[in-house]
Design a protein around this motif. Structure first.
Motif, PDB file in Angstrom:
ATOM      1  N   ALA A 132      88.577  81.809  49.581  1.00  0.00           N
ATOM      2  CA  ALA A 132      88.263  80.929  50.715  1.00  0.00           C
ATOM      3  C   ALA A 132      88.751  81.464  52.055  1.00  0.00           C
ATOM      4  O   ALA A 132      87.962  81.599  52.994  1.00  0.00           O
ATOM      5  CB  ALA A 132      88.847  79.545  50.457  1.00  0.00           C
ATOM      6  N   ASN A 133      90.037  81.701  52.173  1.00  0.00           N
ATOM      7  CA  ASN A 133      90.610  82.089  53.465  1.00  0.00           C
ATOM      8  C   ASN A 133      91.992  82.689  53.256  1.00  0.00           C
ATOM      9  O   ASN A 133      92.685  82.357  52.299  1.00  0.00           O
ATOM     10  CB  ASN A 133      90.710  80.880  54.414  1.00  0.00           C
ATOM     11  CG  ASN A 133      91.448  79.705  53.791  1.00  0.00           C
ATOM     12  OD1 ASN A 133      90.835  78.841  53.176  1.00  0.00           O
ATOM     13  ND2 ASN A 133      92.761  79.683  53.910  1.00  0.00           N
ATOM     14  N   ALA A 171      92.253  84.883  58.476  1.00  0.00           N
ATOM     15  CA  ALA A 171      90.944  85.449  58.131  1.00  0.00           C
ATOM     16  C   ALA A 171      90.152  84.415  57.340  1.00  0.00           C
ATOM     17  O   ALA A 171      90.558  84.013  56.246  1.00  0.00           O
ATOM     18  CB  ALA A 171      91.106  86.733  57.324  1.00  0.00           C
ATOM     19  N   GLN A 172      89.044  83.984  57.915  1.00  0.00           N
ATOM     20  CA  GLN A 172      88.139  83.106  57.176  1.00  0.00           C
ATOM     21  C   GLN A 172      87.330  83.971  56.218  1.00  0.00           C
ATOM     22  O   GLN A 172      86.661  84.910  56.648  1.00  0.00           O
ATOM     23  CB  GLN A 172      87.215  82.363  58.138  1.00  0.00           C
ATOM     24  CG  GLN A 172      86.124  81.536  57.461  1.00  0.00           C
ATOM     25  CD  GLN A 172      86.681  80.358  56.675  1.00  0.00           C
ATOM     26  OE1 GLN A 172      87.596  79.676  57.131  1.00  0.00           O
ATOM     27  NE2 GLN A 172      86.143  80.124  55.489  1.00  0.00           N
ATOM     28  N   LEU A 173      87.392  83.683  54.928  1.00  0.00           N
ATOM     29  CA  LEU A 173      86.572  84.408  53.957  1.00  0.00           C
ATOM     30  C   LEU A 173      85.384  83.531  53.578  1.00  0.00           C
ATOM     31  O   LEU A 173      84.777  82.918  54.443  1.00  0.00           O
ATOM     32  CB  LEU A 173      87.430  84.807  52.746  1.00  0.00           C
ATOM     33  CG  LEU A 173      88.696  85.610  53.111  1.00  0.00           C
ATOM     34  CD1 LEU A 173      89.496  85.946  51.855  1.00  0.00           C
ATOM     35  CD2 LEU A 173      88.363  86.877  53.870  1.00  0.00           C
ATOM     36  N   LEU A 174      85.063  83.440  52.307  1.00  0.00           N
ATOM     37  CA  LEU A 174      83.820  82.763  51.910  1.00  0.00           C
ATOM     38  C   LEU A 174      83.924  81.243  51.918  1.00  0.00           C
ATOM     39  O   LEU A 174      82.912  80.552  51.889  1.00  0.00           O
ATOM     40  CB  LEU A 174      83.415  83.211  50.502  1.00  0.00           C
ATOM     41  CG  LEU A 174      83.124  84.705  50.325  1.00  0.00           C
ATOM     42  CD1 LEU A 174      82.867  85.026  48.865  1.00  0.00           C
ATOM     43  CD2 LEU A 174      81.927  85.125  51.174  1.00  0.00           C
ATOM     44  N   GLY A 175      85.138  80.697  51.965  1.00  0.00           N
ATOM     45  CA  GLY A 175      85.293  79.277  51.648  1.00  0.00           C
ATOM     46  C   GLY A 175      85.343  79.119  50.135  1.00  0.00           C
ATOM     47  O   GLY A 175      85.142  80.084  49.389  1.00  0.00           O
ATOM     48  N   VAL A 176      85.620  77.908  49.661  1.00  0.00           N
ATOM     49  CA  VAL A 176      85.792  77.732  48.212  1.00  0.00           C
ATOM     50  C   VAL A 176      84.479  77.894  47.447  1.00  0.00           C
ATOM     51  O   VAL A 176      84.479  78.158  46.247  1.00  0.00           O
ATOM     52  CB  VAL A 176      86.428  76.364  47.850  1.00  0.00           C
ATOM     53  CG1 VAL A 176      87.809  76.246  48.468  1.00  0.00           C
ATOM     54  CG2 VAL A 176      85.545  75.192  48.244  1.00  0.00           C
ATOM     55  N   ARG A 177      83.352  77.713  48.150  1.00  0.00           N
ATOM     56  CA  ARG A 177      82.027  77.807  47.522  1.00  0.00           C
ATOM     57  C   ARG A 177      81.991  77.001  46.222  1.00  0.00           C
ATOM     58  O   ARG A 177      82.389  75.850  46.213  1.00  0.00           O
ATOM     59  CB  ARG A 177      81.623  79.280  47.318  1.00  0.00           C
ATOM     60  CG  ARG A 177      81.452  79.980  48.687  1.00  0.00           C
ATOM     61  CD  ARG A 177      80.296  80.931  48.767  1.00  0.00           C
ATOM     62  NE  ARG A 177      79.008  80.299  48.467  1.00  0.00           N
ATOM     63  CZ  ARG A 177      77.839  80.748  48.897  1.00  0.00           C
ATOM     64  NH1 ARG A 177      77.756  81.826  49.645  1.00  0.00           N
ATOM     65  NH2 ARG A 177      76.727  80.143  48.580  1.00  0.00           N
ATOM     66  N   GLY A 178      81.546  77.617  45.118  1.00  0.00           N
ATOM     67  CA  GLY A 178      81.480  76.855  43.867  1.00  0.00           C
ATOM     68  C   GLY A 178      82.698  77.045  42.981  1.00  0.00           C
ATOM     69  O   GLY A 178      82.704  76.593  41.833  1.00  0.00           O
TER      70      GLY A 178
END
Lengths: 285, 254
Positions: free
Chosen positions: B110-111, B120-127
């Motif tokens: 996620a981050n 750093a913002q990454l993908l977020g928690v997504r699924g």
């Protein structure tokens, strides 16, 4: 009606759901109309892509509810990344992808919540302290996450075809959750843009009845918007404009470049945008 | 003994990825990214013919589909809504990435830094939360180092064994982290404590290298075997699945 007509019915502070998924079949011409408007302090709900990025960069978002924000072929949406890292979106709600579906579905069924396991025990519970659990009233007694309904004031979706009354059709591989965005929004501000408005009699000319997942009771206004999802994809009418998306992402990473990009593409009407894109393509080829 | 030709690291990890799907039967084998996708497709072509694999868009494909291949024998439709239904029903095993992972298998995509304002913002928690609480999950992590393998993750996007156990027996029964495959080794949680264990090391990698690259105490058995080398049959299938060698650019030899 036009995109600007639709946006003129909205007011600042509203909660707007935007259909599509990442950089796929996004109602971008409606998003561009939002950018042109004076609306502010919006709550945006989305499986986000450049819609969220553009609105964040323009400072339109007070609160963002998202399952993710991505450009698909470019994993991280640059404007969203910058907004998160600089704290320019005052309030963020990050959900598991399935939780967001449940929130919209609960709203569309007029239920206060829907139960799930998705999210339990994860960081989502810690970053959203208002989330509550509910215990199964049956013998199992399991404790589940009660995803609260997320009613919308307005919804934007982009479909392939629609008739003038709002019966709309997806011809691509995935409806995504467009029906739930429309279902979660109260009547009055549910807008479908489409590649082409067709006669009702022609709705089955290009796809089977299975593709008619949006009926007119779910829609208040239809906007004909050829290439309206650009630069996201709108299969089978067109693929994502990967070259333009690359240029967008490169510009978004640098404030000066972004000023130039926004000035060139986002300063005018939707027709101006489409003309600027056509001119850019000619330069590239 | 005859000298074997150079064995590509990419091929070794793809075979390890395929091995992770052994015994899964008729479920959706979902690979996020080149190596996991090739692993799932290799498994379907060899040990697990009943697996369902997708084209990465919205269709199950019955034929052996190369990376980027468009000649699809479609056997089913799997739009995102059906993906959610399938995964909530437990009929899925996903192999995905992780930017951080701890000894109990809690993962973060996620981050980096505090969620409220990440460095750093990454993908977020997504699924990730829904995946890990509902079905088997494995991980492919191309860069094994102590920043990734750490004592604590910044945001839990995927549940480890401690968090799953805390949610009670129903969740614990649905939760399984089967393998963690890296550029150095294959790891699992196959011990009583459900704590990350070194399962095998790739050719040329010493156990100490893996220990040094891991920022928490690994369970290291007295005997650590080498990661199995690809068979000729496996190499032939991989060559068909990735004729342009995308895998070799993604996972170069050390």
């Amino acid at each position: 009606m036009t995109e600007d007509d639709a946006v003129a019915t909205l007011s600042s502070g509203m909660t707007i759901g935007i259909g599509g998924w990442g950089s796929r079949r996004k109602p971008m011409s409606l998003v561009r109309a939002l950018l042109r408007s004076d609306l502010a302090d919006l709550t945006i709900v989305a499986y986000g892509g450049p819609d969220v990025g553009l609105l964040a960069a323009a400072g339109k978002i007070r609160k963002l509810v998202y399952g993710f924000v991505s450009l698909d072929s470019i994993a991280l949406e640059p404007h969203f990344r910058i907004a998160r890292q600089t704290g320019t979106i005052p309030e963020c709600v990050e959900y598991d992808e399935g939780m967001l579906q449940w929130a919209l579905y609960a709203a569309s069924l007029r239920l206060p919540f829907l139960p799930t396991r998705a999210g339990l025990g994860s960081g989502v519970m810690e970053t959203n302290p208002s989330l509550r659990t509910v215990r199964s009233p049956y013998a199992d007694g399991e404790e589940l996450l009660a995803v609260p309904a997320l009613p919308l004031d307005a919804a934007f979706v982009h479909l392939n075809r629609a008739d003038a009354r709002g019966n709309a059709q997806f011809l691509g591989p995935d409806l995504y959750f467009d029906d739930l965005f429309l279902g979660a929004a109260r009547p009055g501000h549910r807008f479908v843009s489409c590649e082409r408005v067709v006669d009702t009699a022609d709705l089955l000319a290009e796809g089977s009845f299975h593709t008619l997942r949006i009926n007119r009771s779910m829609v208040d206004g239809v906007i004909e918007a050829p290439n309206g999802a650009h630069f996201t994809n709108c299969q089978p009418d067109y693929e994502r404009d990967e070259r333009f998306q690359k240029a967008y992402a490169a510009a978004a990473a640098d404030p000066e470049q972004w000023q130039a990009f926004a000035g060139r593409f986002l300063g005018g009407s939707e027709a101006d945008y489409q003309a600027a894109v056509a001119a850019w393509r000619n330069e590239q080829s | 003994m005859e000298e074997r030709a150079v064995v590509n690291l990419a091929d070794i990890v793809i075979c390890a990825a395929a091995e992770a799907f052994r015994g899964d039967g008729e479920i959706f084998a979902s690979g996020m990214g080149t190596i996991p996708m090739l692993g799932a497709r290799l498994a379907r072509s060899t040990t697990e013919p009943d697996l369902l694999v997708s084209d990465g868009e919205a269709f199950f494909v019955a034929n052996e589909l190369p990376i980027g291949g468009t000649d699809k024998l479609i056997e089913g439709w799997i739009p995102f809504r059906s993906v959610f239904d399938t995964l909530w029903g437990g009929r899925r095993h996903v192999m995905m990435g992780a930017s951080q992972i701890d000894a109990r298998g809690n993962t973060n995509i996620a981050n980096i830094g505090p969620w409220a304002r990440p460095t750093a913002q990454l993908l977020g928690v997504r699924g990730g939360p829904g995946n890990t609480i509902n079905h088997t999950v494995s991980f492919w992590i191309p860069g094994h180092n102590p920043k990734v393998f750490r004592s604590q993750v910044d945001m839990v996007s995927g549940l480890g064994y401690d968090r799953a156990a805390a949610l009670g027996p129903t969740v614990a029964g649905m939760h399984e982290l089967r393998r963690v495959i890296t550029n150095l080794a294959v790891l699992d949680f196959a011990n009583d404590e459900r704590r990350m264990r070194l399962r095998s090391v790739h050719p040329g990698v010493a156990v100490d290298d893996v220990v040094a690259a891991t920022g928490f105490e690994l369970d290291v058995p007295a005997e650590v075997p080498g990661t199995p080398l690809p068979s000729d049959e496996q190499l032939a299938v991989i060559a068909r699945l990735d004729p342009r060698g995308v895998r070799l650019r993604e996972v170069p030899n050390p």
